[in-house]
Design an enzyme around this catalytic site. Sequence first.
Site, PDB file in Angstrom:
ATOM      1  N   HIS A 243     175.827  79.108  29.336  1.00 35.26           N
ATOM      2  CA  HIS A 243     176.345  78.024  30.156  1.00 35.26           C
ATOM      3  C   HIS A 243     177.751  78.311  30.689  1.00 35.26           C
ATOM      4  O   HIS A 243     177.987  78.179  31.885  1.00 35.26           O
ATOM      5  CB  HIS A 243     176.262  76.657  29.489  1.00 35.26           C
TER       6      HIS A 243
ATOM      7  N   TYR B  48     179.995  78.724  34.696  1.00 36.73           N
ATOM      8  CA  TYR B  48     181.350  78.311  35.111  1.00 36.73           C
ATOM      9  C   TYR B  48     182.220  79.527  35.428  1.00 36.73           C
ATOM     10  O   TYR B  48     183.150  79.421  36.219  1.00 36.73           O
ATOM     11  CB  TYR B  48     181.989  77.414  34.042  1.00 36.73           C
TER      12      TYR B  48
ATOM     13  N   HIS C  84     167.518  74.442  41.230  1.00 41.42           N
ATOM     14  CA  HIS C  84     168.875  74.010  40.839  1.00 41.42           C
ATOM     15  C   HIS C  84     169.859  75.182  40.912  1.00 41.42           C
ATOM     16  O   HIS C  84     170.930  75.086  41.503  1.00 41.42           O
ATOM     17  CB  HIS C  84     168.829  73.421  39.427  1.00 41.42           C
ATOM     18  N   PHE C  85     169.469  76.317  40.333  1.00 41.72           N
ATOM     19  CA  PHE C  85     170.500  77.358  40.307  1.00 41.72           C
ATOM     20  C   PHE C  85     170.637  78.092  41.633  1.00 41.72           C
ATOM     21  O   PHE C  85     171.656  78.718  41.879  1.00 41.72           O
ATOM     22  CB  PHE C  85     170.413  78.268  39.078  1.00 41.72           C
ATOM     23  N   HIS C  86     169.631  77.954  42.487  1.00 47.04           N
ATOM     24  CA  HIS C  86     169.850  78.568  43.802  1.00 47.04           C
ATOM     25  C   HIS C  86     170.802  77.746  44.674  1.00 47.04           C
ATOM     26  O   HIS C  86     171.430  78.298  45.575  1.00 47.04           O
ATOM     27  CB  HIS C  86     168.523  78.828  44.517  1.00 47.04           C
TER      28      HIS C  86
ATOM     29  N   ARG D 134     158.234  77.889  36.347  1.00 50.99           N
ATOM     30  CA  ARG D 134     159.083  78.938  36.887  1.00 50.99           C
ATOM     31  C   ARG D 134     158.615  80.274  36.314  1.00 50.99           C
ATOM     32  O   ARG D 134     157.822  80.310  35.383  1.00 50.99           O
ATOM     33  CB  ARG D 134     160.561  78.680  36.537  1.00 50.99           C
ATOM     34  N   ARG D 135     159.121  81.353  36.872  1.00 49.33           N
ATOM     35  CA  ARG D 135     158.899  82.693  36.343  1.00 49.33           C
ATOM     36  C   ARG D 135     157.420  83.030  36.138  1.00 49.33           C
ATOM     37  O   ARG D 135     157.017  83.485  35.064  1.00 49.33           O
ATOM     38  CB  ARG D 135     159.611  82.847  34.995  1.00 49.33           C
TER      39      ARG D 135
HETATM   40 FE1  HAS Z   1     173.191  74.104  35.766  1.00 53.05          FE
HETATM   41  C1  HAS Z   1     170.297  75.225  34.249  1.00 53.05           C
HETATM   42  C2  HAS Z   1     173.126  71.288  33.838  1.00 53.05           C
HETATM   43  C3  HAS Z   1     176.202  73.071  37.129  1.00 53.05           C
HETATM   44  C4  HAS Z   1     173.660  77.230  37.096  1.00 53.05           C
HETATM   45  N1  HAS Z   1     172.164  75.880  35.697  1.00 53.05           N
HETATM   46  C5  HAS Z   1     170.986  76.129  35.032  1.00 53.05           C
HETATM   47  C6  HAS Z   1     170.597  77.493  35.248  1.00 53.05           C
HETATM   48  C7  HAS Z   1     171.586  78.069  36.010  1.00 53.05           C
HETATM   49  C8  HAS Z   1     172.551  77.038  36.301  1.00 53.05           C
HETATM   50  C9  HAS Z   1     171.659  79.521  36.453  1.00 53.05           C
HETATM   51  O1  HAS Z   1     171.691  70.300  31.351  1.00 53.05           O
HETATM   52  C10 HAS Z   1     169.313  78.134  34.753  1.00 53.05           C
HETATM   53  C11 HAS Z   1     169.466  78.960  33.527  1.00 53.05           C
HETATM   54  C12 HAS Z   1     168.146  79.575  33.176  1.00 53.05           C
HETATM   55  O2  HAS Z   1     167.815  80.620  33.746  1.00 53.05           O
HETATM   56  O3  HAS Z   1     167.409  78.995  32.374  1.00 53.05           O
HETATM   57  N2  HAS Z   1     174.404  72.450  35.558  1.00 53.05           N
HETATM   58  C13 HAS Z   1     174.189  71.417  34.727  1.00 53.05           C
HETATM   59  C14 HAS Z   1     175.246  70.430  34.893  1.00 53.05           C
HETATM   60  C15 HAS Z   1     176.108  70.930  35.834  1.00 53.05           C
HETATM   61  C16 HAS Z   1     175.585  72.213  36.232  1.00 53.05           C
HETATM   62  C17 HAS Z   1     175.382  69.122  34.186  1.00 53.05           C
HETATM   63  N3  HAS Z   1     174.636  74.954  36.909  1.00 53.05           N
HETATM   64  C18 HAS Z   1     175.793  74.367  37.347  1.00 53.05           C
HETATM   65  C19 HAS Z   1     176.554  75.316  38.105  1.00 53.05           C
HETATM   66  C20 HAS Z   1     175.845  76.487  38.093  1.00 53.05           C
HETATM   67  C21 HAS Z   1     174.638  76.248  37.340  1.00 53.05           C
HETATM   68  C22 HAS Z   1     177.885  75.009  38.740  1.00 53.05           C
HETATM   69  C23 HAS Z   1     176.159  77.799  38.693  1.00 53.05           C
HETATM   70  C24 HAS Z   1     177.247  78.090  39.317  1.00 53.05           C
HETATM   71  N4  HAS Z   1     171.935  73.388  34.354  1.00 53.05           N
HETATM   72  C25 HAS Z   1     172.122  72.232  33.663  1.00 53.05           C
HETATM   73  C26 HAS Z   1     171.056  72.111  32.654  1.00 53.05           C
HETATM   74  C27 HAS Z   1     170.251  73.239  32.762  1.00 53.05           C
HETATM   75  C28 HAS Z   1     170.829  74.010  33.842  1.00 53.05           C
HETATM   76  C29 HAS Z   1     170.856  71.035  31.675  1.00 53.05           C
HETATM   77  C30 HAS Z   1     169.031  73.590  31.901  1.00 53.05           C
HETATM   78  C31 HAS Z   1     167.780  73.206  32.587  1.00 53.05           C
HETATM   79  C32 HAS Z   1     166.569  73.656  31.796  1.00 53.05           C
HETATM   80  O4  HAS Z   1     165.904  72.788  31.246  1.00 53.05           O
HETATM   81  O5  HAS Z   1     166.306  74.861  31.715  1.00 53.05           O
HETATM   82  C33 HAS Z   1     177.404  70.250  36.279  1.00 53.05           C
HETATM   83  O6  HAS Z   1     178.483  71.064  35.950  1.00 53.05           O
HETATM   84  C34 HAS Z   1     177.430  69.907  37.726  1.00 53.05           C
HETATM   85  C35 HAS Z   1     178.679  69.132  38.106  1.00 53.05           C
HETATM   86  C36 HAS Z   1     178.851  69.117  39.587  1.00 53.05           C
HETATM   87  C37 HAS Z   1     179.035  68.020  40.328  1.00 53.05           C
HETATM   88  C38 HAS Z   1     179.154  68.160  41.822  1.00 53.05           C
HETATM   89  C39 HAS Z   1     180.558  67.904  42.340  1.00 53.05           C
HETATM   90  C40 HAS Z   1     180.600  68.168  43.789  1.00 53.05           C
HETATM   91  C41 HAS Z   1     181.551  68.896  44.423  1.00 53.05           C
HETATM   92  C42 HAS Z   1     181.418  69.135  45.896  1.00 53.05           C
HETATM   93  C43 HAS Z   1     182.279  68.194  46.668  1.00 53.05           C
HETATM   94  C44 HAS Z   1     182.002  68.293  48.111  1.00 53.05           C
HETATM   95  C45 HAS Z   1     182.950  68.267  49.056  1.00 53.05           C
HETATM   96  C46 HAS Z   1     182.536  68.325  50.456  1.00 53.05           C
HETATM   97  C47 HAS Z   1     184.381  68.154  48.760  1.00 53.05           C
HETATM   98  C48 HAS Z   1     179.094  66.672  39.750  1.00 53.05           C
HETATM   99  C49 HAS Z   1     182.715  69.477  43.711  1.00 53.05           C
HETATM  100  C50 HAS Z   1     183.283  67.333  51.260  1.00 53.05           C
HETATM  101  C51 HAS Z   1     182.414  66.716  52.250  1.00 53.05           C
HETATM  102  C52 HAS Z   1     182.873  66.069  53.372  1.00 53.05           C
HETATM  103  C53 HAS Z   1     181.875  65.406  54.262  1.00 53.05           C
HETATM  104  C54 HAS Z   1     184.284  66.042  53.759  1.00 53.05           C
END
Ligand code: HAS
Length: 553
Positions: A228, A232, A379-381, A444-445
Amino acid sequence: MKGIRNGSAAEVDRPTARLSMAYIIVAYVAFGLAALAGMVQGMVRGGIMELPSWTNYYQILTAHGVLMALIFTTFFIIGFLFSGVARTTGGSLHGTALRFGWSGFVLMVIGTAMGVVTILMNEASVLYTFYAPLKASPYFYIGTALLVVGSWLGGFGIISSYRKWKRENPGKMSPLFVFMSVTTFVLWIVCTIPVAIEVLFQLIPWSFGWTPTINVMLSRTLFWFFGHPLVYFWLMPAYIAWYVNIPRIIGGHVFSDSLARLAFILLLLFSIPVGFHHQLMEPGISPGWKMIHVILTLIVVLPSLMTAFSMFAVFETTGRKKGGLGLFGWLKKLPWTDVRFFAPFVGMLFFIPAGTGGIINASNQMNAVVHNTIWVTGHFHITVGTAVALTFFGVSYWLIPVLTGRTLTPTANRMGMVQTVFWAVGMFLMSGAMHGLGLAGTPRRTDYTTYMDHPTALSWMPYQQVMAFGGGLLFTAAILLILILGYLAFFAPKGNAEYPIGETDGEQHTPGILERWPVWVGVLAFLVVMAYGYPIMEQITHHAPGSPPIRTW
Ligand code: HAS
């Protein structure tokens, strides 16, 4: 061209530029190969093509995952951070940092070569998570260990530059870019220790046959202890670009130095003790421990929300300063035709649904619906494959000219915009279909299969074809990217491109506590021991019978 400025002198010296470029070149070679493997597996899964008999789906999938998720990212991140640390500490890296940087590079290249060769020899089709009891060649694991140790050396180089700067500037807060790079590497060094233990003490002896069985549960727990925070480790350098580089590119200011540092400290503290959210469906970990990890997972969402707030603030204040009026008039004032801003911005937009998907994944009951389905791949893509990757592309469009003493020409900028659109549309189609299919239960996979023409599986096929089409667009975008970056590195007109480093609007007071490492490393140690100490001890003392190696391909 509007929005693209040229600095007046080289922003980093030649030794730094050479080191950073070396990392970035390897990153993009890996990226190109990974993109090809990705396109092929998408076509296979969509039933559009069949693989020749000398290869198989899982071999291609392993190559794609390892090269994209582990090699492209790690090399790019180290190259980028070295350059930014040099740029913000006087324009050069000192001898120790360079020595660490080059030694790390050599080890990482050897490790990568070992990994790639074993995958090509079909001796390591264990996917990028190399989950036991699937067994790869021991040389695959040794390669992984070298990659990790090499990356540590890169981290030591960055930390040594930081320490040198602190010695020369007693009592001052370090530059924001440097602080964030150090935080990223403290996270990386801490979280790779357990995976190094898994590789050295479990996987290597077991794959050589020195130990007959492996404690599967323990190996997976050690993997996700690393897995995890790994995500980050990908995200934080993208956030560095958002917090530090983007404000300068759009002609604005860093919104708040303290907020940015606090967000990074929170990422450091809360991204590690959360690995069980990847193991929610696994037996062998009691629900109480899973719940603690889920609570901590929801806390680690906070720094991302702070980042979203901060970016909105930067965009709005900059747009208004440039004369944007009304509720949304400021949006029109942002430099939409500058790829250095446009690519990461599109990444940010994708990160909104991507983060929401993460919160869904983290909820125990909803995880039961999506776990091991292709939703997770979707999700991860859109997290690492879009928010992070588009930011890295956006960075490359200005960083490569800086490092090679060339300029981002208007044509290259326009082509970069086209490339970004192709990537975004491809990812929208592919990941959108993956999310939908995941909810319909598609695993998946898995290789192409209709499950003996089962009606449910047949109903997935049109969506799998959309996935393949999206993958085709992504591959086109990848080729375009490599061509543009190749042009910027070797053929673009000579010049002095700007290394964009944003500053706050006037003096801001940043509390010194934010840079007191013993405090934060102490809190981190407490959280890690609290979240992992007892479960790991239980997994060692009360383990199920271990598993012999399994080879499924
Ligand atoms: Fe995830 C599985 C939970 C974030 C990558 N994640 C994965 C896997 C990968 C991955 C690679 O709880 C698969 C692993 C595998 O092969 O089995 N993930 C989360 C949570 C977050 C999260 C709670 N993941 C990421 C990030 C990744 C990533 C970042 C890569 C860089 N993830 C999970 C969970 C799994 C999981 C379970 C397991 C699933 C399973 O069952 O296998 C959080 O950190 C996300 C927080 C993000 C936000 C978004 C904030 C938005 C922002 C953009 C603002 C936009 C702006 C645009 C400013 C709350 C910062 C402005 C717009 C205008 C119009 C001006």
